[in-house]
Design an enzyme around this catalytic site. Structure first.
Site: not given
Length: 199
Positions: A47, A72, A74, A89, A91, A123, A126-127, A156
């Protein structure tokens, strides 16, 4: 991605970058004369290595804003640190409710009466980044995942271009505790491009 480009917010799209060579949004962007690029995550052993290559590719365009649209994966904290407060982003839930995946199924299972979507700053958590704007939609008695998802997607397409425009106009303020306020909009922060698909 398509909704943002077509919204005529004044955004100058320097590039559409995907980690998937088969992403439909790439063809859509190419057909409209936008520069496209692929940084395939499968070509990297870790990663960290992928994030480093992606960050280098993005930095080469000198962007003021990075807008995720169907991305999709992280990001590592190191990637985010290179672009602080510049990654947006969207969500498909009213965060902090239902972070992660399968938001529509989880909302239906929980029996909530309102569902929706959230534009937030990315950040390392996550979310969990600062919320720019949210849109709520009703959950109807006969809803299934497909019908609820379609209603949320319409929201959205409305709020993501709006959030981008606020950033472009310099109206986004980060206050104490990273709560976002939008100057001149009547929206307070305490209320409420990397494509997968051209939609």
């Amino acid at each position: 991605m398509q909704a943002i480009v077509e919204a005529r917010t004044g955004l100058q799209v320097k590039a559409v970058i995907s980690n998937r060579p088969d992403a439909g949004g790439l063809e859509w962007a190419k057909a409209r004369g936008l520069e496209t690029r692929v940084v395939d995550h499968k070509a990297f052993a870790t990663r960290d290595a992928f994030d480093e290559a992606l960050a280098t590719a993005i930095a080469g365009y000198g962007p003021d804003l990075i807008v995720l649209a169907g991305f999709m994966r992280i990001f590592t904290p190191g990637f985010i640190a290179k672009f602080p407060r510049r990654i947006l982003n969207i969500h498909p839930s009213l965060l902090p409710a239902f972070p992660g995946l399968h938001t529509h199924a989880r909302a239906l299972a929980a029996g909530v009466k309102l569902h929706g979507c959230t534009v937030h700053v990315v950040t390392p958590s996550l979310d969990s980044g600062p919320i720019v704007v949210q849109a709520a939609v009703p959950v109807l008695p006969d809803d299934d995942e497909k019908s609820l998802s379609a209603r949320v997607l319409q929201a959205e397409h409305r709020i993501y271009p709006q959030a981008v425009q606020w950033f472009l106009e310099g109206r986004v303020e980060f206050t104490a505790g990273d709560v976002i306020r939008i100057r001149g909009s009547g929206v307070s922060g305490d209320c409420v491009i990397s494509p997968r698909d051209p939609q």
